[in-house]
Design a protein around this motif. Structure first.
Motif, mmCIF file in Angstrom:
data_model
loop_
_atom_site.group_PDB
_atom_site.id
_atom_site.type_symbol
_atom_site.label_atom_id
_atom_site.label_comp_id
_atom_site.label_asym_id
_atom_site.label_seq_id
_atom_site.Cartn_x
_atom_site.Cartn_y
_atom_site.Cartn_z
ATOM 1 N N VAL A 236 -65.719 63.286 40.038
ATOM 2 C CA VAL A 236 -64.781 62.460 39.275
ATOM 3 C C VAL A 236 -65.023 62.606 37.770
ATOM 4 C CG1 VAL A 236 -64.104 60.085 38.765
ATOM 5 C CG2 VAL A 236 -64.414 60.811 41.132
ATOM 6 N N THR A 237 -66.305 62.563 37.378
ATOM 7 C CA THR A 237 -66.614 62.645 35.954
ATOM 8 C C THR A 237 -67.070 64.030 35.535
ATOM 9 O OG1 THR A 237 -67.371 60.359 36.113
ATOM 10 C CG2 THR A 237 -67.902 61.525 34.106
ATOM 11 N N ALA A 238 -67.742 64.742 36.414
ATOM 12 C CA ALA A 238 -68.406 65.980 36.018
ATOM 13 C C ALA A 238 -67.489 67.192 36.042
ATOM 14 C CB ALA A 238 -69.611 66.240 36.934
ATOM 15 N N ASN A 239 -66.332 67.127 36.629
ATOM 16 C CA ASN A 239 -65.482 68.309 36.781
ATOM 17 C C ASN A 239 -64.070 68.108 36.237
ATOM 18 O OD1 ASN A 239 -67.720 68.509 38.896
ATOM 19 N ND2 ASN A 239 -66.828 70.557 39.007
ATOM 20 N N GLY A 240 -63.947 67.339 35.185
ATOM 21 C CA GLY A 240 -62.685 67.260 34.465
ATOM 22 C C GLY A 240 -61.652 66.294 35.006
ATOM 23 N N VAL A 241 -61.988 65.485 36.022
ATOM 24 C CA VAL A 241 -60.992 64.578 36.591
ATOM 25 C C VAL A 241 -60.684 63.442 35.613
ATOM 26 C CG1 VAL A 241 -60.536 62.947 38.455
ATOM 27 C CG2 VAL A 241 -61.562 65.169 38.965
ATOM 28 N N ILE A 242 -61.734 62.743 35.157
ATOM 29 C CA ILE A 242 -61.521 61.659 34.199
ATOM 30 C C ILE A 242 -60.887 62.195 32.921
ATOM 31 C CG2 ILE A 242 -62.690 59.997 32.709
ATOM 32 C CD1 ILE A 242 -62.457 59.044 35.528
ATOM 33 N N TYR A 243 -61.337 63.356 32.485
ATOM 34 C CA TYR A 243 -60.779 63.961 31.273
ATOM 35 C C TYR A 243 -59.270 64.129 31.390
ATOM 36 C CZ TYR A 243 -59.773 67.490 27.724
ATOM 37 O OH TYR A 243 -59.227 68.182 26.669
ATOM 38 N N ALA A 244 -58.796 64.524 32.570
ATOM 39 C CA ALA A 244 -57.364 64.759 32.754
ATOM 40 C C ALA A 244 -56.550 63.476 32.645
ATOM 41 C CB ALA A 244 -57.112 65.420 34.112
ATOM 42 N N TYR A 245 -57.156 62.328 32.935
ATOM 43 C CA TYR A 245 -56.434 61.060 32.887
ATOM 44 C C TYR A 245 -56.444 60.419 31.498
ATOM 45 C CZ TYR A 245 -55.992 60.784 38.005
ATOM 46 O OH TYR A 245 -55.667 61.006 39.321
ATOM 47 N N LEU A 246 -57.283 60.906 30.592
ATOM 48 C CA LEU A 246 -57.392 60.284 29.281
ATOM 49 C C LEU A 246 -56.103 60.461 28.497
ATOM 50 C CD1 LEU A 246 -60.991 61.445 28.235
ATOM 51 C CD2 LEU A 246 -60.299 59.337 29.397
ATOM 52 N N GLY A 247 -55.790 59.469 27.686
ATOM 53 C CA GLY A 247 -54.609 59.550 26.832
ATOM 54 C C GLY A 247 -53.551 58.510 27.123
ATOM 55 N N PHE A 248 -53.687 57.771 28.225
ATOM 56 C CA PHE A 248 -52.671 56.772 28.566
ATOM 57 C C PHE A 248 -52.647 55.626 27.561
ATOM 58 C CE2 PHE A 248 -56.557 55.243 30.530
ATOM 59 C CZ PHE A 248 -56.548 53.895 30.193
ATOM 60 N N GLN A 249 -53.702 55.482 26.759
ATOM 61 C CA GLN A 249 -53.810 54.340 25.863
ATOM 62 C C GLN A 249 -52.976 54.487 24.596
ATOM 63 O OE1 GLN A 249 -56.254 56.510 26.436
ATOM 64 N NE2 GLN A 249 -56.906 57.291 24.453
ATOM 65 N N GLY A 250 -52.229 55.592 24.470
ATOM 66 C CA GLY A 250 -51.408 55.780 23.275
ATOM 67 C C GLY A 250 -50.525 54.583 22.940
ATOM 68 N N PRO A 251 -49.733 54.030 23.887
ATOM 69 C CA PRO A 251 -48.917 52.848 23.566
ATOM 70 C C PRO A 251 -49.752 51.647 23.162
ATOM 71 C CG PRO A 251 -48.144 53.878 25.581
ATOM 72 C CD PRO A 251 -49.445 54.541 25.238
ATOM 73 N N LEU A 252 -50.967 51.532 23.718
ATOM 74 C CA LEU A 252 -51.808 50.396 23.393
ATOM 75 C C LEU A 252 -52.310 50.464 21.954
ATOM 76 C CD1 LEU A 252 -53.839 50.433 26.729
ATOM 77 C CD2 LEU A 252 -51.807 49.101 26.197
ATOM 78 N N ASP A 253 -52.412 51.672 21.409
ATOM 79 C CA ASP A 253 -52.779 51.818 20.004
ATOM 80 C C ASP A 253 -51.680 51.301 19.081
ATOM 81 O OD1 ASP A 253 -55.375 53.135 20.208
ATOM 82 O OD2 ASP A 253 -54.272 54.812 21.051
ATOM 83 N N PHE A 254 -50.457 51.126 19.620
ATOM 84 C CA PHE A 254 -49.315 50.636 18.846
ATOM 85 C C PHE A 254 -48.807 49.320 19.422
ATOM 86 C CE2 PHE A 254 -49.378 55.156 18.005
ATOM 87 C CZ PHE A 254 -49.103 55.221 16.644
ATOM 88 N N ALA A 255 -49.691 48.516 19.990
ATOM 89 C CA ALA A 255 -49.266 47.293 20.669
ATOM 90 C C ALA A 255 -48.572 46.319 19.727
ATOM 91 C CB ALA A 255 -50.466 46.618 21.332
ATOM 92 N N GLY A 256 -48.872 46.382 18.441
ATOM 93 C CA GLY A 256 -48.224 45.480 17.500
ATOM 94 C C GLY A 256 -46.897 45.981 16.993
#
Length: 624
Positions: A236-256
């Motif tokens: 899950v962590t050692a072979n790029g799985v978590i890395y592939a899911y990163l980035g969903f937080q973009g809208p949260l960076d603009f929550a205001g």
């Protein structure tokens, strides 16, 4: 007051609301950040780690991301703020902890474009048959390849100079294409199952995007026969799985800066983030099944998707599909790098406004480019709010990381993953702390339970990453903290650096900001202890993967204790320093609904400054 008069008074607010982020823009920010090099390389790496069981690795990783996303969405609706990943820890836990989080987030966001540039360079070299880019032996890039990667990062930075209006349009179009091509690959898998061609899949002579030899040892291999639960969790962590899911937080960076009219801010935020995470789970699982199909028919999972398309697609579609796949293997990483670069400028601007780094980074003269020419003004407006100085600083950080890691995608991706997990734990602490104090009437008990579950889950997955992945990430976090805490000390008295207030507080465990310093040391020490435990796992019993599961039990118990201690420290800090928070999204939605129906909205129980009402890219003039 007459209706026309009320409507005229409301017109400026409605025009400002139209300049906020719409639901499609939010979704394209989230999906654009997720769909990067993870889908082009993650499936192959996951197969090397867990074989056919890698499907469960994607499900577990996606489930973890869904829990984390739920916590972050709830927090963003409770206290919507652009740049909230830094602003909210600052309000809830103080400047010292916020600086540690800022160091992790800054390096995490800045290194992602470097890793995506490496993926783009590899994809281009395989597509164009360029020589001298990938070394014959090794995991990184040659000098020529590094030059390509730097040029590609420069192009990504240049796209961010287009301004927010054009950037969002470009990102939207690019994201649609990025999603379409993997979906077509999955549809080809269904076609191949229904209409088997009877032909053997041709293995291209071109180098694979990531050779098997480049995968660092994680203690798991599909050929070792240890396809058990420990191997699946390690993958899950050692072979790029978590890395592939990163980035969903973009809208949260603009929550205001979310559009309020219509369905409301909260609904837009939830649909963008949850839709992206759930959609990416389905897409990545389906793509992993394509890799399983490749290995079943060729005996190797290193066959590129282009060879798969040329073999199983109808003759008339084979060549166009291979062109689309080759193109998308370049554009997907490019789009993800663009999104990370874009959102990082807003987080660094928030850090600058809080005086935790140089205040000049967000001043108007360093974040606005005047537009000349009537035609260009009609296209992009009177000026471009692009935080150009922050873009330059971030480009330098990305380039340094790329060169220091010698273009090694595995190491760069590992650093990104580790730092993301460190950053992702802080919303859980903030949400639980606000639920006890400033937002007690909004945060429910089930939200606090969910926050604790996310914190503990992150700790366990962090441990299972293994020493080879953890030490580069923790080293990068340490370097970031040294710079943010050390620069004010080193540059004391110099005009070019004016953030001097927070650095001395790091060592002050008594006094006004003692709880913030304790929280910072506790958080950093907690992940340091997990890293040392992973070192023991690596050198004391490296061949027994099941031991990692046994070790995870006390780590989970320790995580629960640390989580509650961090929440207590944050609550004590807020008792002395009451936070200044924007009103919850639900209150805004209710007020907007009342205004639409001609009703007077009820006064909120606790008045607080609202979040940004200007365009999300609008820079603020630094005070002082």
């Amino acid at each position: 007051m007459s209706a026309p008069a009320a409507e005229s008074l409301d017109a400026p607010e409605r025009r400002a609301d139209r300049r906020r982020l719409s639901a499609p823009a939010l979704f394209f920010l989230a999906a654009g950040g997720v769909i990067g090099s993870g889908w082009t390389l993650g499936g192959l790496l996951a197969d090397q780690g867990a074989g056919s069981w890698a499907v469960f690795s994607w499900l577990i990783g996606g489930g973890l991301m869904l829990v984390i996303a739920s916590v972050m969405v709830i927090l963003s609706t409770v206290a919507p703020k652009t740049g909230g990943l830094i602003f909210l820890p600052l309000q809830a836990s103080g400047p010292v902890l916020a600086t540690v989080v800022a160091a992790g987030l800054w390096v995490f966001y800045a290194i992602n474009p470097a890793s995506e540039a490496v993926a783009m360079t590899r994809a281009l070299s395989g597509w164009t048959q360029a020589r001298g880019v990938i070394p014959a032996h090794g995991n990184g890039l040659t000098g020529t390849g590094l030059g390509w990667a730097v040029a590609l990062m420069l192009a990504v930075t240049a796209v961010n100079l287009l301004g927010p209006r054009l950037f969002l349009v470009v990102n939207g179009v690019l994201t649609v294409f990025k999603i379409l091509v993997p979906v077509l690959i999955v549809l080809l898998l269904l076609y191949a199952e229904l209409h088997p061609s009877g032909r053997a899949i041709h293995v291209s002579a071109a180098p694979a995007p990531l050779p098997t030899a480049s995968v660092a040892s994680s203690g798991a291999s599909s050929s070792s026969g240890h396809n058990d639960l420990a191997t699946v969790l390690t993958t899950v962590t050692a072979n790029g799985v978590i890395y592939a899911y990163l980035g969903f937080q973009g809208p949260l960076d603009f929550a205001g800066s979310v559009r309020r009219s219509g369905r409301g801010e909260a609904a837009r935020m939830r649909r963008a983030v949850y839709g992206t995470v759930c959609g990416s789970i389905l897409l990545y699982v389906a793509l992993q099944l394509v890799v399983v199909y490749l290995r079943h028919h060729t005996g190797s999972a290193q066959t590129p998707y282009t060879d798969f398309a040329q073999t199983v697609a109808p003759s008339w579609a084979a060549h166009p599909m291979s062109i689309l796949i080759n193109l998308d293997q370049v554009l997907s990483p490019a789009g993800a790098a663009m999104v990370f670069t874009y959102v990082l400028t807003r987080e660094v601007a928030a850090l600058s406004r809080a005086h935790l780094t140089h205040r000049g980074l967000q001043m108007s003269r360093y974040s606005v480019i005047a537009v000349r020419g009537a035609r260009l003004r009609r296209l992009v407006g009177e000026r471009l709010d692009v935080y150009w100085l922050i873009l330059i600083v971030d480009f330098v950080i990305s380039t340094v990381a790329l060169l220091c890691m010698d273009g090694n995608w595995i190491v760069l991706g590992s650093i990104t993953t580790v730092l993301a997990l460190v950053v992702y734990v802080t919303p859980s602490v903030v949400l639980a702390a606000l639920g006890r104090g400033a937002r007690r009437d909004t945060v429910r008990r089930r939200h606090r339970v969910l926050a604790e579950a996310a914190f503990v889950s992150i700790a366990v997955i962090f441990l299972l990453a293994g020493w080879d992945r953890l030490w580069p990430g923790m080293t990068a976090l340490t370097v970031g903290c040294v710079l943010l805490f050390g620069m004010p000390k080193w540059a004391d008295g110099r005009r070019w650096y004016d953030a001097r207030l927070h650095a001395p507080q790091l060592l002050r465990l008594r006094g006004e900001h003692a709880n913030s310093a304790r929280s910072a040391w506790l958080l950093y020490g907690f992940f340091g202890v997990i890293t040392l435990v992973s070192l023991l796992n690596e050198f004391v019993w490296p061949t027994h993967l099941a031991v990692r599961l046994a070790t995870a039990v006390p780590v989970a118990a320790l995580a629960a204790v640390v989580f509650r201690a961090l929440v207590d420290l944050s609550e004590q800090y807020m008792a002395v320093h009451p936070p200044t928070l924007p009103e919850p999204m639900r209150a805004r939605d209710a007020a907007d609904g009342a205004a639409i129906h001609g009703l007077e909205p009820a006064l909120p129980a606790q008045s607080s400054p609202s979040s940004e009402t200007a365009l999300p890219s609008q820079p603020a003039q630094a005070s002082g």
